[in-house]
Design a protein around this motif. Structure first.
Motif, PDB file in Angstrom:
ATOM      1  N   TYR A   6       0.820  -1.217   0.000  1.00 19.90           N
ATOM      2  CA  TYR A   6       0.000   0.000   0.000  1.00 19.90           C
ATOM      3  C   TYR A   6       0.853   1.266   0.000  1.00 19.90           C
ATOM      4  O   TYR A   6       0.486   2.261  -0.610  1.00 19.90           O
ATOM      5  CB  TYR A   6      -0.922   0.042   1.216  1.00 19.90           C
ATOM      6  CG  TYR A   6      -2.214  -0.689   1.021  1.00 19.90           C
ATOM      7  CD1 TYR A   6      -2.993  -0.500  -0.114  1.00 19.90           C
ATOM      8  CD2 TYR A   6      -2.689  -1.559   1.994  1.00 19.90           C
ATOM      9  CE1 TYR A   6      -4.174  -1.172  -0.285  1.00 19.90           C
ATOM     10  CE2 TYR A   6      -3.883  -2.230   1.837  1.00 19.90           C
ATOM     11  CZ  TYR A   6      -4.623  -2.031   0.689  1.00 19.90           C
ATOM     12  OH  TYR A   6      -5.801  -2.692   0.520  1.00 19.90           O
ATOM     13  N   ARG A   7       1.984   1.217   0.695  1.00 21.45           N
ATOM     14  CA  ARG A   7       2.842   2.411   0.789  1.00 21.45           C
ATOM     15  C   ARG A   7       3.381   2.849  -0.568  1.00 21.45           C
ATOM     16  O   ARG A   7       3.806   3.985  -0.720  1.00 21.45           O
ATOM     17  CB  ARG A   7       3.972   2.197   1.793  1.00 21.45           C
ATOM     18  CG  ARG A   7       3.527   2.428   3.225  1.00 21.45           C
ATOM     19  CD  ARG A   7       4.692   2.523   4.190  1.00 21.45           C
ATOM     20  NE  ARG A   7       5.404   1.273   4.325  1.00 21.45           N
ATOM     21  CZ  ARG A   7       5.055   0.278   5.138  1.00 21.45           C
ATOM     22  NH1 ARG A   7       3.997   0.370   5.902  1.00 21.45           N
ATOM     23  NH2 ARG A   7       5.780  -0.814   5.197  1.00 21.45           N
ATOM     24  N   ARG A   8       3.347   1.971  -1.562  1.00 19.62           N
ATOM     25  CA  ARG A   8       3.746   2.381  -2.912  1.00 19.62           C
ATOM     26  C   ARG A   8       2.742   3.370  -3.495  1.00 19.62           C
ATOM     27  O   ARG A   8       3.049   4.099  -4.427  1.00 19.62           O
ATOM     28  CB  ARG A   8       3.860   1.169  -3.822  1.00 19.62           C
ATOM     29  CG  ARG A   8       5.024   0.279  -3.472  1.00 19.62           C
ATOM     30  CD  ARG A   8       5.164  -0.858  -4.481  1.00 19.62           C
ATOM     31  NE  ARG A   8       5.696  -2.003  -3.782  1.00 19.62           N
ATOM     32  CZ  ARG A   8       5.162  -3.206  -3.759  1.00 19.62           C
ATOM     33  NH1 ARG A   8       4.074  -3.461  -4.447  1.00 19.62           N
ATOM     34  NH2 ARG A   8       5.704  -4.175  -3.078  1.00 19.62           N
ATOM     35  N   LEU A   9       1.515   3.375  -2.947  1.00 19.56           N
ATOM     36  CA  LEU A   9       0.448   4.227  -3.460  1.00 19.56           C
ATOM     37  C   LEU A   9       0.102   5.394  -2.538  1.00 19.56           C
ATOM     38  O   LEU A   9      -0.189   6.489  -3.000  1.00 19.56           O
ATOM     39  CB  LEU A   9      -0.819   3.388  -3.679  1.00 19.56           C
ATOM     40  CG  LEU A   9      -0.673   2.175  -4.584  1.00 19.56           C
ATOM     41  CD1 LEU A   9      -1.936   1.320  -4.541  1.00 19.56           C
ATOM     42  CD2 LEU A   9      -0.369   2.620  -6.003  1.00 19.56           C
ATOM     43  N   THR A  10       0.100   5.127  -1.243  1.00 18.09           N
ATOM     44  CA  THR A  10      -0.336   6.125  -0.270  1.00 18.09           C
ATOM     45  C   THR A  10       0.248   5.789   1.102  1.00 18.09           C
ATOM     46  O   THR A  10       0.493   4.616   1.390  1.00 18.09           O
ATOM     47  CB  THR A  10      -1.883   6.158  -0.222  1.00 18.09           C
ATOM     48  OG1 THR A  10      -2.306   7.174   0.660  1.00 18.09           O
ATOM     49  CG2 THR A  10      -2.459   4.847   0.232  1.00 18.09           C
ATOM     50  N   PRO A  11       0.475   6.787   1.935  1.00 13.65           N
ATOM     51  CA  PRO A  11       0.980   6.475   3.281  1.00 13.65           C
ATOM     52  C   PRO A  11       0.044   5.506   4.007  1.00 13.65           C
ATOM     53  O   PRO A  11      -1.166   5.719   4.052  1.00 13.65           O
ATOM     54  CB  PRO A  11       1.013   7.839   3.972  1.00 13.65           C
ATOM     55  CG  PRO A  11       1.124   8.827   2.853  1.00 13.65           C
ATOM     56  CD  PRO A  11       0.338   8.225   1.715  1.00 13.65           C
ATOM     57  N   SER A  12       0.609   4.419   4.533  1.00 18.12           N
ATOM     58  CA  SER A  12      -0.165   3.373   5.210  1.00 18.12           C
ATOM     59  C   SER A  12       0.669   2.795   6.330  1.00 18.12           C
ATOM     60  O   SER A  12       1.874   2.597   6.168  1.00 18.12           O
ATOM     61  CB  SER A  12      -0.530   2.253   4.227  1.00 18.12           C
ATOM     62  OG  SER A  12      -1.209   2.760   3.103  1.00 18.12           O
ATOM     63  N   ARG A  13       0.006   2.505   7.454  1.00 19.81           N
ATOM     64  CA  ARG A  13       0.741   1.923   8.583  1.00 19.81           C
ATOM     65  C   ARG A  13      -0.200   1.143   9.495  1.00 19.81           C
ATOM     66  O   ARG A  13      -1.376   1.487   9.626  1.00 19.81           O
ATOM     67  CB  ARG A  13       1.471   2.991   9.368  1.00 19.81           C
ATOM     68  CG  ARG A  13       0.572   3.940  10.109  1.00 19.81           C
ATOM     69  CD  ARG A  13       1.318   5.122  10.733  1.00 19.81           C
ATOM     70  NE  ARG A  13       0.434   6.010  11.438  1.00 19.81           N
ATOM     71  CZ  ARG A  13      -0.404   6.872  10.888  1.00 19.81           C
ATOM     72  NH1 ARG A  13      -0.485   6.957   9.589  1.00 19.81           N
ATOM     73  NH2 ARG A  13      -1.176   7.643  11.622  1.00 19.81           N
ATOM     74  N   ILE A  14       0.330   0.097  10.111  1.00 18.55           N
ATOM     75  CA  ILE A  14      -0.413  -0.661  11.114  1.00 18.55           C
ATOM     76  C   ILE A  14      -0.303   0.106  12.424  1.00 18.55           C
ATOM     77  O   ILE A  14       0.786   0.498  12.834  1.00 18.55           O
ATOM     78  CB  ILE A  14       0.165  -2.082  11.270  1.00 18.55           C
ATOM     79  CG1 ILE A  14      -0.049  -2.872   9.982  1.00 18.55           C
ATOM     80  CG2 ILE A  14      -0.471  -2.795  12.468  1.00 18.55           C
ATOM     81  CD1 ILE A  14       0.611  -4.232   9.975  1.00 18.55           C
ATOM     82  N   THR A  15      -1.437   0.312  13.082  1.00 21.96           N
ATOM     83  CA  THR A  15      -1.422   0.988  14.377  1.00 21.96           C
ATOM     84  C   THR A  15      -1.652   0.019  15.525  1.00 21.96           C
ATOM     85  O   THR A  15      -1.342   0.331  16.665  1.00 21.96           O
ATOM     86  CB  THR A  15      -2.466   2.126  14.435  1.00 21.96           C
ATOM     87  OG1 THR A  15      -3.764   1.579  14.200  1.00 21.96           O
ATOM     88  CG2 THR A  15      -2.145   3.201  13.403  1.00 21.96           C
ATOM     89  N   SER A  16      -2.184  -1.170  15.213  1.00 20.87           N
ATOM     90  CA  SER A  16      -2.428  -2.161  16.260  1.00 20.87           C
ATOM     91  C   SER A  16      -2.551  -3.544  15.630  1.00 20.87           C
ATOM     92  O   SER A  16      -3.184  -3.702  14.579  1.00 20.87           O
ATOM     93  CB  SER A  16      -3.724  -1.798  16.996  1.00 20.87           C
ATOM     94  OG  SER A  16      -4.086  -2.794  17.912  1.00 20.87           O
TER      95      SER A  16
END
Length: 166
Positions: free
Chosen positions: A31-41
């Motif tokens: 996903y980060r190739r397209l938009t900022p994305s991160r696991i929060t939990s």
């Protein structure tokens, strides 16, 4: 909306993937190739597996109808829950939801992971409701169209994951 994804592995193996931290970290990297994305939990125990992650969409990339009701960049928080795998029935169920601060609507649904003759399938039953007079229905249709594209991308990711890990 109903959407079904087919997998070349049994439901028990796919469930192991869906409930592994590595799977979700790899999906976020894609996903980060397209938009900022991160696991929060991320948590997994005898009650099931819960994943919360955030994806950001710049307001400038939103369709004009969405920009008319979303005043800033869109920060989407997605929550996924998988109940424990039911070995007696060879299946798993779960829920998913997405929320956007200051957005007038709701989105969510249920997962049904079951065996098939060729492997397994994940059926997603989705509900989208936007509470804005006159444009709510158009926004619901737009969201469901983009969700179909999202599910297509996640299906492709899962197929690639299976090819590399099974």
């Amino acid at each position: 909306m109903e959407y079904t994804i087919a997998f070349d592995v049994p439901a028990a193996k796919m469930y192991q993937d869906f409930t592994s931290r590595d799977y979700w970290h790899s999906l976020m990297a894609a996903y980060r190739r397209l938009t900022p994305s991160r696991i929060t939990s991320f948590s997994s125990d005898e009650r099931g597996t819960d994943i919360v992650f955030v994806q950001e969409m710049p307001r400038s990339e939103l369709p004009s109808i969405a920009r008319s009701v979303i005043p800033a960049d869109m920060v989407i928080t997605r929550r996924q829950h998988f109940d424990p795998f039911d070995h007696a029935k060879n299946r798993a169920v779960g829920t998913y939801a997405a929320s956007v601060p200051r957005a007038p609507g709701r989105f969510g649904g249920q997962y049904f992971l079951t065996d098939t003759d060729a492997g397994s399938q994940l059926r997603l039953a989705t509900v989208c409701k936007v509470s804005i007079p006159l444009v709510g229905g158009a926004l619901e249709d737009l969201i469901l169209h983009h969700i179909t594209s999202l599910f297509d991308a996640e299906e492709a990711f899962a197929a690639d994951w299976i090819a590399k890990h099974h």
